[in-house]
Scaffold this motif. Sequence first.
Motif, PDB file in Angstrom:
ATOM      1  N   TYR A   1     -10.181  -3.439   2.267  1.00 21.67           N
ATOM      2  CA  TYR A   1      -9.283  -2.747   1.357  1.00 21.67           C
ATOM      3  C   TYR A   1      -9.162  -3.610   0.114  1.00 21.67           C
ATOM      4  CZ  TYR A   1      -5.126  -0.601  -0.574  1.00 21.67           C
ATOM      5  OH  TYR A   1      -4.243   0.024  -1.404  1.00 21.67           O
ATOM      6  N   ASN A   2      -9.634  -3.115  -1.012  1.00 24.50           N
ATOM      7  CA  ASN A   2      -9.629  -3.881  -2.265  1.00 24.50           C
ATOM      8  C   ASN A   2     -10.173  -5.296  -2.072  1.00 24.50           C
ATOM      9  OD1 ASN A   2      -8.622  -1.733  -3.619  1.00 24.50           O
ATOM     10  ND2 ASN A   2      -6.524  -2.471  -3.710  1.00 24.50           N
TER      11      ASN A   2
ATOM     12  N   GLN B   1      -5.954   8.003   0.030  1.00 27.69           N
ATOM     13  CA  GLN B   1      -7.171   7.858  -0.756  1.00 27.69           C
ATOM     14  C   GLN B   1      -8.157   6.934  -0.051  1.00 27.69           C
ATOM     15  OE1 GLN B   1      -7.846   9.691  -3.400  1.00 27.69           O
ATOM     16  NE2 GLN B   1      -9.898   8.777  -3.222  1.00 27.69           N
ATOM     17  N   PHE B   2      -7.606   5.867   0.525  1.00 30.47           N
ATOM     18  CA  PHE B   2      -8.427   4.879   1.232  1.00 30.47           C
ATOM     19  C   PHE B   2      -9.122   5.518   2.432  1.00 30.47           C
ATOM     20  CE2 PHE B   2      -8.268   1.041   4.191  1.00 30.47           C
ATOM     21  CZ  PHE B   2      -9.457   0.529   3.706  1.00 30.47           C
TER      22      PHE B   2
ATOM     23  N   ASP C   1      -2.177   5.696  -1.865  1.00 29.35           N
ATOM     24  CA  ASP C   1      -3.285   4.746  -1.710  1.00 29.35           C
ATOM     25  C   ASP C   1      -3.904   4.865  -0.324  1.00 29.35           C
ATOM     26  OD1 ASP C   1      -2.806   3.799  -4.194  1.00 29.35           O
ATOM     27  OD2 ASP C   1      -1.656   2.047  -3.549  1.00 29.35           O
TER      28      ASP C   1
ATOM     29  N   VAL D   1       0.861  -1.172   0.000  1.00 29.27           N
ATOM     30  CA  VAL D   1       0.000   0.000   0.000  1.00 29.27           C
ATOM     31  C   VAL D   1       0.901   1.226   0.000  1.00 29.27           C
ATOM     32  CG1 VAL D   1      -1.834   1.221   1.196  1.00 29.27           C
ATOM     33  CG2 VAL D   1      -1.718  -1.245   1.361  1.00 29.27           C
ATOM     34  N   SER D   2       0.756   2.068  -1.004  1.00 27.44           N
ATOM     35  CA  SER D   2       1.584   3.274  -1.040  1.00 27.44           C
ATOM     36  C   SER D   2       0.918   4.369  -0.208  1.00 27.44           C
ATOM     37  CB  SER D   2       1.769   3.736  -2.476  1.00 27.44           C
ATOM     38  OG  SER D   2       0.559   4.270  -2.944  1.00 27.44           O
TER      39      SER D   2
END
Lengths: 128, 283
Positions: free
Chosen positions: A99-100, A46-47, A43, A39-40
Motif C-alpha cells: 500500500y503506497n 480504491q485500493f 482509499d 487510510v480513509s
Amino acid sequence: MNPESKDEPVVYQSVVLKNAAPYQYMKVCLVLEDKSTKVSAVDLKQFIITGLKSLHGEVGAASHFDVLKYDEDTLTAFLRVSTIGLVKLWSSLTLLGFYNKQSCAFRVLQVSPFLLSLTGNSRELELD
Amino acid sequence: MSVFMDLNLTFSADRSNMQQIIDTAAYLGFSTVAVNYTFEPSIKKKETVPSPKPVEDLIDQLPIVQGRSRPIRVLNRLTLVLSELSHFRPNLTEYANFDLLAVQPTTEKLFHAACTQLEVDVISVAMTEKLPFFFKRAPVNVALERGLAFEVSYTAAIRDATMRRYTIANAVSLVQACKGKNVLVSSAAMKPQELRGPYDIINLCSLMGLSDEEAKRSVSSICRSLLLHAETRKAASGVISTKKSCGEKPQQQEAPISRNTGEGDSGEGCAPAAKRLKSQLTD
C-alpha cells in the motif's frame, strides 16, 4: 406434507434453500508496516479495486462489492460481495502486498453468508 | 482434521524479525513452522552446509497458536539449489541436523533425478522465473509413489506482478502434472506482512487449479505426512530410529515409524502416509 389440515397432527416440513445466500460478508483488517498511516474508507475501496484489477483484470474489477462499515482506527472493514465474486475478491485481497510502497497484508478475520455472524468471534474470547 | 503448517519461513539473522514472523504465524493459526536455510552447493568453492540455529537462539518464547492453546512448533529445513547432480552428497551428516530436506532442481535432468533417486522430502519449484522445463508425468508419478511433495511458495506472487504471473503459471502446470496430489503450499516469507492465513491460502489455491479439498490438504495433512517421511528418511530402513531427547516431539512421531516396516521412503504397497495416520491427528 400439508400443514394446513386441521384434523391431522402437526406435520413438519423441511425447507432446503439451494443457493440461498446471495451475498457473502467478510470482516477484514488491513495490517500496515507503518502503523501510524491513515487510510480513509475511499482509499480502502480504491485500493481493493486496484488489487482486483491487477489480478483479475477488467472482468474481475467489474464484480461488485461494498464496504458496509469501516473503522479507521483499527483499519477493520466489513465487505459485502456477491457469492460468485467471493473467490476473486478474496484471492485479490490475499495477493495485495503493498500500500503506497509500504508492505501490507489483509487479514481476513471472518467470512460468512450472514452479516449477524460477524458480530461475534469465539477465537477472540478470553476465558477467565 | 489436521493442523495447519507452514514449512517454509526464510531464515534471517535478524532476531527480532524472526520473532515477529513466528509470532505472526502463530497468530494466523499455523501450529508448526519450518525455518528454511537455502544452500547452493558448488564444486569450485568448498562451502560448508549451513548448520541450523537452535530454536532457543531464534526466538525467546514460543508464541501460543491461536485457537489451540499450545505453543507453536519450530523446525529446521534445508533447501539445496542444485545445478549438478554430483553436488548432492547423499550421506552427508550435516543433512541429519535438519528436520526437512528439500531440493530445488534447475534442469529437467535434475528434476528427473530428484523425483526418482534423491533421498529428499520436498521438491521445490522455482517461482521467481519462467520454468526452464516441463513437468513430465513419468518422474512426477514416481515421486508421488515415493511420498515426496512438490512445493509452491506464494510470497513471490505478493512481492511483484511479474513474479505473480510466473507463480501462477508454474503452479498450474505443476498441478496439472501431478493431478493435485502432494502439492505443498508454503510462504517463503521474509517479513511478517508477507505471511497469509491458512484459509487465505486455501482460497488462493483455487487459482492454481486445486480443488477445495486438495487445497486444504496442501497446508495441513500433506505437511504432516512430509514430516513423517522426513523421520523415516533419518531412520535406518524405517525400522531403527535415533531420537532427540528434547521436548514432547518424539512421542507424537514414534508410532508411525514402528509401523512402517518397509523401505525408508514410504513403504510401497501400503496406503500413503497422509491417509494412514489420520486417526492420530485429532489431538
